[in-house]
Design an enzyme around this catalytic site. Structure first.
Site, PDB file in Angstrom:
ATOM      1  N   ASP A  64       0.866  -1.177   0.000  1.00  0.00           N
ATOM      2  CA  ASP A  64       0.000   0.000   0.000  1.00  0.00           C
ATOM      3  C   ASP A  64       0.900   1.223   0.000  1.00  0.00           C
ATOM      4  O   ASP A  64       1.619   1.479   0.971  1.00  0.00           O
ATOM      5  CB  ASP A  64      -0.882  -0.022   1.247  1.00  0.00           C
ATOM      6  CG  ASP A  64      -1.788   1.187   1.372  1.00  0.00           C
ATOM      7  OD1 ASP A  64      -1.691   2.104   0.524  1.00  0.00           O
ATOM      8  OD2 ASP A  64      -2.584   1.230   2.327  1.00  0.00           O
ATOM      9  N   TYR A 157      -8.442  14.915  -7.665  1.00  0.00           N
ATOM     10  CA  TYR A 157      -7.571  14.148  -8.566  1.00  0.00           C
ATOM     11  C   TYR A 157      -6.724  15.080  -9.422  1.00  0.00           C
ATOM     12  O   TYR A 157      -5.514  14.878  -9.588  1.00  0.00           O
ATOM     13  CB  TYR A 157      -8.439  13.249  -9.441  1.00  0.00           C
ATOM     14  CG  TYR A 157      -7.699  12.385 -10.432  1.00  0.00           C
ATOM     15  CD1 TYR A 157      -7.103  11.189 -10.031  1.00  0.00           C
ATOM     16  CD2 TYR A 157      -7.630  12.734 -11.778  1.00  0.00           C
ATOM     17  CE1 TYR A 157      -6.446  10.374 -10.943  1.00  0.00           C
ATOM     18  CE2 TYR A 157      -6.971  11.924 -12.702  1.00  0.00           C
ATOM     19  CZ  TYR A 157      -6.381  10.751 -12.279  1.00  0.00           C
ATOM     20  OH  TYR A 157      -5.722   9.952 -13.186  1.00  0.00           O
TER      21      TYR A 157
END
Length: 266
Positions: A64, A157
Site C-alpha cells: 500500500d 484528482y
C-alpha cells in the site's frame, strides 16, 4: 526495438491491471527483471501468472503506497529478491472523490491526495537510495491530462496530478547529474479498470449501455480527443518503456502526453 535495459531491475506499482500491467509486460520483453506491486496479493499473483517470464525475472509483492510500514516491508522484499532497482514506474492511483467543489468533504480531498500525491512521495523516498546507487536510473511518474486541463467534477484528482508534475520536474533537477532521469507521462481516457468503473457508473446514471456512455462522454466531455476512442493501455506503456530505456538518455524533466489531443493547448 532494443531499449538497452536487458539486465536492469524495475519496480512497477499499480501493476495488477491496466497501464501498470502492460508496462511490466513490455519491460520483461526487453530483458528487464520486473517486480510488480499492487494492493491485493491474490490479484497480483493472477496478473503475474498471465505474463511469460523466465524463472527469477518476475516477482510480485503486495503493498500500500500510502503506508510507510507497507512500503518499508516492500523495500525489504524487493532488496532480498533482486537487490537495488534501476527503474521505478509509479502507476498506482485512484480517481478519488468526485463531484463539484462544494460537494466534496475534507475526507474526500484527504484520501485522494493521500493516495495520488503523498503515496508516490513516500514510495520514491523509500526507493530513492536504491535508484541513486547505480549511476544509472529511471523514474517515471504517471500523471494525467487532468494535471494540465482540470475538470470541475474531479478537482482532488486534478490537484494531485498537477502535484505529480511539479514533483517530477523538481526531482529531475536534483539527481540527473547522478544518472537518474525523472519524467512524467500523462494519459487521457485509457481503457483501464478505473475508466471502466467511470463508464459503468455513467451508463447507470443515463440509463444507456456502457458503449453508449463512452460515446457520449467522448462527445460531451472530451471533444479534443481527435481519434474518437479510448486509448489502449499498451499505447501508454510504450511511452513509459521508452522513458525507462537507454534511448531516452537525453530526456529529463519532461511530461509526455498520451491523450489523442485531449488537452486543448500545445
Amino acid at each position: 526495438m532494443d531499449l538497452g535495459i536487458e539486465g536492469r531491475i524495475a519496480l512497477v506499482t499499480g501493476a495488477d491491471s491496466g497501464i501498470g500491467w502492460h508496462t511490466a509486460r513490455l519491460l520483461l520483453a526487453e530483458g528487464a527483471t520486473v517486480v510488480m506491486s499492487d494492493l491485493d496479493q491474490e490479484r497480483l499473483d493472477t496478473a503475474a501468472s498471465d505474463l511469460e517470464a523466465p524463472e527469477g525475472r518476475l516477482h510480485a509483492f503486495a503493498a500500500d503506497i500510502t503506508s510507510l510500514d507497507s512500503l518499508a516491508d516492500l523495500h525489504t522484499k524487493v532488496a532480498d529478491a533482486v537487490g537495488d532497482i534501476d527503474i521505478l514506474v509509479q502507476s498506482a492511483g485512484v480517481t478519488g472523490a468526485q463531484g463539484l467543489f462544494h460537494e466534496i468533504s475534507d475526507e474526500g480531498w484527504t484520501k485522494t491526495i493521500e493516495t495520488d500525491l503523498i503515496g508516490p512521495v513516500r514510495l520514491i523516498r523509500q526507493f530513492l537510495p536504491s535508484l541513486r546507487r547505480g549511476g544509472w536510473g529511471r523514474l517515471v511518474l504517471l500523471a494525467s491530462e487532468d494535471a494540465m486541463q482540470p475538470y470541475d467534477d474531479e478537482l482532488p484528482y486534478c490537484a494531485a496530478k498537477a502535484g505529480i508534475l511539479a514533483l517530477a520536474k523538481g526531482l529531475s533537477r536534483s539527481y540527473a547529474s547522478e544518472g537518474l532521469l525523472v519524467n512524467a507521462v500523462s494519459p487521457a481516457f485509457i481503457r483501464t479498470p478505473m475508466t471502466d468503473a467511470m463508464m459503468d457508473k455513467r451508463a447507470d446514471e443515463l440509463g444507456v449501455s456502457t458503449e453508449e456512455a463512452i460515446e457520449s462522454f467522448l462527445v460531451e466531455e472530451r471533444p479534443y480527443m481527435e481519434l474518437g476512442r479510448r486509448g489502449e493501455p499498451d499505447e501508454v506503456a510504450n511511452v513509459i518503456a521508452f522513458l525507462c530505456s537507454d534511448l531516452a538518455s537525453f530526456v529529463n524533466g519532461s511530461n509526455y502526453r498520451v491523450d489523442s489531443g485531449s488537452v486543448a493547448t500545445i
